[in-house]
Write a protein that holds these residues in place. Structure first.
Motif, short mmCIF file in Angstrom:
data_model
loop_
_atom_site.label_atom_id
_atom_site.label_comp_id
_atom_site.label_asym_id
_atom_site.label_seq_id
_atom_site.Cartn_x
_atom_site.Cartn_y
_atom_site.Cartn_z
N VAL A 130 11.88 -39.63 35.69
CA VAL A 130 10.83 -38.78 35.12
C VAL A 130 11.43 -37.67 34.26
N ASP A 131 12.52 -37.06 34.73
CA ASP A 131 13.19 -36.04 33.91
C ASP A 131 13.63 -36.62 32.57
N ALA A 132 14.14 -37.84 32.59
CA ALA A 132 14.57 -38.49 31.35
C ALA A 132 13.39 -38.75 30.43
N LEU A 133 12.23 -39.14 31.00
CA LEU A 133 11.04 -39.35 30.17
C LEU A 133 10.61 -38.06 29.50
N PHE A 134 10.69 -36.95 30.21
CA PHE A 134 10.33 -35.66 29.61
C PHE A 134 11.33 -35.27 28.52
N ASP A 135 12.61 -35.54 28.76
CA ASP A 135 13.60 -35.29 27.71
C ASP A 135 13.29 -36.14 26.49
N GLY A 136 12.96 -37.41 26.73
CA GLY A 136 12.62 -38.30 25.63
C GLY A 136 11.36 -37.88 24.90
N TYR A 137 10.40 -37.33 25.63
CA TYR A 137 9.17 -36.81 25.03
C TYR A 137 9.50 -35.78 23.95
N THR A 138 10.42 -34.88 24.28
CA THR A 138 10.83 -33.87 23.30
C THR A 138 11.64 -34.50 22.16
N GLU A 139 12.57 -35.39 22.51
CA GLU A 139 13.42 -36.01 21.50
C GLU A 139 12.61 -36.83 20.50
N VAL A 140 11.67 -37.64 21.01
CA VAL A 140 10.84 -38.46 20.12
C VAL A 140 9.91 -37.57 19.31
N ASP A 173 1.55 -37.03 18.95
CA ASP A 173 0.67 -38.17 19.22
C ASP A 173 1.50 -39.41 19.55
N MET A 174 2.67 -39.49 18.94
CA MET A 174 3.58 -40.60 19.24
C MET A 174 4.42 -40.31 20.47
N ALA A 175 4.90 -39.08 20.58
CA ALA A 175 5.76 -38.73 21.72
C ALA A 175 5.03 -38.83 23.04
N THR A 407 2.65 -53.17 35.27
CA THR A 407 3.57 -53.38 34.15
C THR A 407 3.36 -54.73 33.48
N VAL A 408 2.47 -55.57 34.04
CA VAL A 408 2.40 -56.95 33.58
C VAL A 408 1.85 -57.11 32.17
N HIS A 409 1.15 -56.11 31.65
CA HIS A 409 0.61 -56.20 30.29
C HIS A 409 1.59 -55.65 29.25
N GLY A 410 2.73 -55.15 29.70
CA GLY A 410 3.70 -54.61 28.76
C GLY A 410 3.35 -53.20 28.33
N TYR A 411 3.90 -52.79 27.19
CA TYR A 411 3.68 -51.44 26.70
C TYR A 411 3.59 -51.43 25.18
N ASP A 412 3.03 -50.36 24.66
CA ASP A 412 2.86 -50.22 23.21
C ASP A 412 3.92 -49.31 22.63
N VAL A 413 4.25 -49.56 21.37
CA VAL A 413 5.11 -48.68 20.58
C VAL A 413 4.23 -48.02 19.53
N PRO A 414 4.29 -46.69 19.39
CA PRO A 414 3.39 -45.98 18.46
C PRO A 414 3.77 -46.16 16.99
N ASP A 415 3.55 -47.36 16.49
CA ASP A 415 3.69 -47.64 15.05
C ASP A 415 2.31 -47.55 14.43
N PHE A 416 2.01 -46.47 13.76
CA PHE A 416 0.67 -46.24 13.22
C PHE A 416 0.66 -46.49 11.72
N PRO A 426 15.24 -43.36 13.98
CA PRO A 426 16.45 -43.14 14.78
C PRO A 426 16.17 -43.00 16.28
N VAL A 427 14.91 -42.69 16.67
CA VAL A 427 14.61 -42.48 18.09
C VAL A 427 14.09 -43.74 18.77
N PHE A 428 14.05 -44.85 18.04
CA PHE A 428 13.47 -46.07 18.60
C PHE A 428 14.25 -46.58 19.81
N ALA A 429 15.55 -46.61 19.71
CA ALA A 429 16.36 -47.12 20.82
C ALA A 429 16.15 -46.27 22.07
N ARG A 430 16.07 -44.96 21.89
CA ARG A 430 15.84 -44.07 23.02
C ARG A 430 14.47 -44.31 23.64
N TYR A 431 13.48 -44.54 22.80
CA TYR A 431 12.11 -44.79 23.27
C TYR A 431 12.08 -46.04 24.17
#
Length: 577
Positions: A130-140, A173-175, A407-416, A426-431
């Motif tokens: 969870v801490d890593a997700l919050f770090d990623g929230y800021t990074e993304v 909105d993406m982060a 988790t069975v439906h997968g997840y979305d990537v915010p490509d708008f 550059p943040v895609f790999a981290r996401y």
């Protein structure tokens, strides 16, 4: 010159607002209209809290006149609860409230809920994840802000602060897709006591400890002393009066500083719903027996997020089939149509038995299950990210059936459309690293096998975890909607209905896809489609609103002209909000 009339005609309507009466006292006074010729002013003047309690004990609990509780409205502040708990809390058809916005507030500062795990190792890994997700929230968020600034030049006449603030909202909105369900939020709600009673009973029966505790706290808040916004000012006034007349100040203090309990009588017997608790396991078992090990079928290729459910013309027992399918749907991860087709293949006797399963534990005062309100009207089976679903969830003029987190439906990537994509940033790999880490942790705790990412045919497809559903592709130089084939493989959870919930659900990010059924009339379908398709909205629900419109237009072409809708694929000004 005629005399001036100084009194109102005897038959003239009198209208006045009421302020200051306790909710239960006001409910009693209004209920007296059916049993007394007194005006409301006269009723309130003669009613004490004790009389109100006596009346409610007789007519509400003994005689079952539950509509009385519709007249008592109570306001609550509910702060520092998880997003997961907030989804459950607001899941009421008769609910009014407002929650913190993931668009306009920085949730990095919110903190998060920490459930109890069976092992210290799991608890530690949860915290790290969870801490890593919050770090990623800021990074993304910061990374996509830089991408947006490179993509959209600041126009002349727009100051730097406004420019950055507007693009930052789009970046986050993406982060927000990385925010876990454990994230703390706050909200306010105003409900009548009958809705509150049902809400508390439902929360007390939850599989999640946090949500059960939330039900207890709501009940305690309704029965206990309320926070009075006027106490501070009243205390200052009383001090001034006390310097002049101590006896007068004492008498005034009894009124101004008295303890108010907003709904002590109407919620005092609230307990976990036995109807819900007894029905849930038998319906889960029925769903398991009906669906067996069938794989989840993908959504239609031309409408991958929304499917309008239309029963076959002239079908025998159409309503009965819809009722049985609606009862089973929330206890599975399957498309509604897939569950419905399975029910339709049964004999009339078996279909009737399924409906009876949903009602056999119904008590004297239990309302029919929500599934019985979801079998008529325009029905949309919706598959979308949890973040976007939370916006759709706010619509109240419809019946919603929610499936459990998975988790069975997968997840979305915010490509708008019309703005820089996360998948080429550059943040895609981290996401992807963070979402897949969360999915992996969830799988380790629940025992649900989520296979490693399959080799994708295009870089865009690799942005999504393996799931038996289509995923969107956006072409270069404008928007080209193409939908890739489902990725190979299926998960353990994809072939069986859900058995319950897990504390690991809190780690799932808002990017996770969830499934729900929305049932509504035509007017609400038009309203949601028009409101949620506006350019100021988030792409996720704009896309769903557009597909709702397209589904209705396909099924009822003559009605399409009545939608005033914006195509979300058209270019928009990123600096307009």
């Amino acid at each position: 010159m005629s005399d001036v009339q100084t009194t109102a005609p005897a038959n003239e309507t009198d209208v006045y607002a009421i302020h200051g009466a306790d909710p239960e006292v006001l409910a009693y006074a209004m209920a007296k209209y059916s049993r007394s010729a007194l005006t409301l002013r006269e009723s309130l003047a003669e009613i004490s809290a004790q009389k109100a309690e006596q009346f409610l004990n007789t007519f509400y609990f003994a005689y079952g006149h539950r509509s009385i509780a519709d007249l008592a409205h109570v306001a609550f502040a509910i702060e520092r609860l998880s997003l997961l708990a907030a989804i459950s809390l607001v899941d009421e058809p008769r609910w009014d409230g407002q929650e913190r916005s993931t668009r306009y507030q920085n949730f990095r500062k919110s903190g998060y809920y920490k459930p109890r795990f069976e092992s210290i190792q799991s608890a530690d890994e949860y915290t790290k994840c969870v801490d890593a997700l919050f770090d990623g929230y800021t990074e993304v968020g910061e990374g996509m802000l830089a991408e947006l600034k490179a993509h959209t030049a600041r126009p002349e006449g727009m100051d730097e602060a406004s420019y950055t603030r507007t693009l930052k909202a789009r970046a986050y909105d993406m982060a927000r897709y990385l925010l876990p369900l454990a994230t703390n939020t706050s909200l306010g709600q105003i409900t009548n006591a009958r809705t509150l009673e049902g809400q508390i009973a439902r929360l007390l029966g939850s599989d999640y400890a946090e949500i059960r505790d939330l039900g207890e706290k709501l009940r305690a808040a309704a029965a206990g002393p309320a926070w009075n916004v006027n106490h501070g000012a009243a205390g200052e006034i009383l001090e001034e009066i006390r310097t002049m007349d101590a006896d007068l100040a004492a008498r005034a203090g009894e009124h101004l500083l008295r303890e108010v309990r907003t709904s002590p009588t109407l919620v005092k017997y609230t307990s976990p719903s036995e109807f819900q608790a007894k029905s849930r396991p038998v319906l889960r078992q029925a769903a398991r027996e009906l669906m067996g090990e069938a794989a989840i079928e993908p959504m239609p290729a031309d409408s991958p997020n929304v499917e309008l459910i239309s029963p076959p013309a002239g079908e025998a027992m159409s309503l009965e089939i819809d009722l049985a399918a609606s009862l089973l749907y929330p206890h599975t991860h399957y498309r509604f149509r897939q569950v419905r087709d399975a029910v339709a293949s049964l004999s009339e006797v078996r279909i009737a038995e399924l409906i009876e399963l949903g009602l056999e534990h119904r008590g004297r005062h239990d309302e029919l299950p929500r599934a019985f309100a979801a079998a008529n009207g325009l029905r949309f089976d919706i598959l979308m990210d949890i973040g976007g679903f939370r916006d759709m969830h706010r619509h109240r003029r419809c019946t919603q059936l929610l499936q459990a987190c998975t988790t069975v439906h997968g997840y979305d990537v915010p490509d708008f459309p019309g703005q820089p994509h996360v998948s080429v940033s550059p943040v895609f790999a981290r996401y992807t690293e963070l979402v897949e880490r969360a999915f992996g942790f969830h799988g380790n705790v629940t025992g649900v096998d989520v296979p490693a990412a399959a080799v994708a045919t295009t870089p865009k497809l690799s942005a999504h975890s393996p799931a038996p559903v289509p995923v969107p592709q956006f072409g270069e130089g404008g928007v080209r909607m193409a939908w890739g084939a489902p990725l190979a493989g299926k998960t353990q959870a994809a072939v069986a209905p859900v058995d319950g919930t897990s504390v690991a659900d809190y780690v799932l990010p808002l990017a996770t896809r969830c499934r729900s059924l929305f049932t509504m009339d035509f007017a609400e379908a038009v309203y949601i489609s028009e409101l949620r398709s506006t350019p100021a909205g988030h792409w996720s629900y704009r896309n769903v609103a557009w597909q709702m419109y397209r589904e209705v237009a396909r099924a009822y072409p003559s009605l399409a002209k009545h939608f005033r809708i914006r195509d979300p694929h058209e270019p928009i000004d990123l600096l307009q909000r």
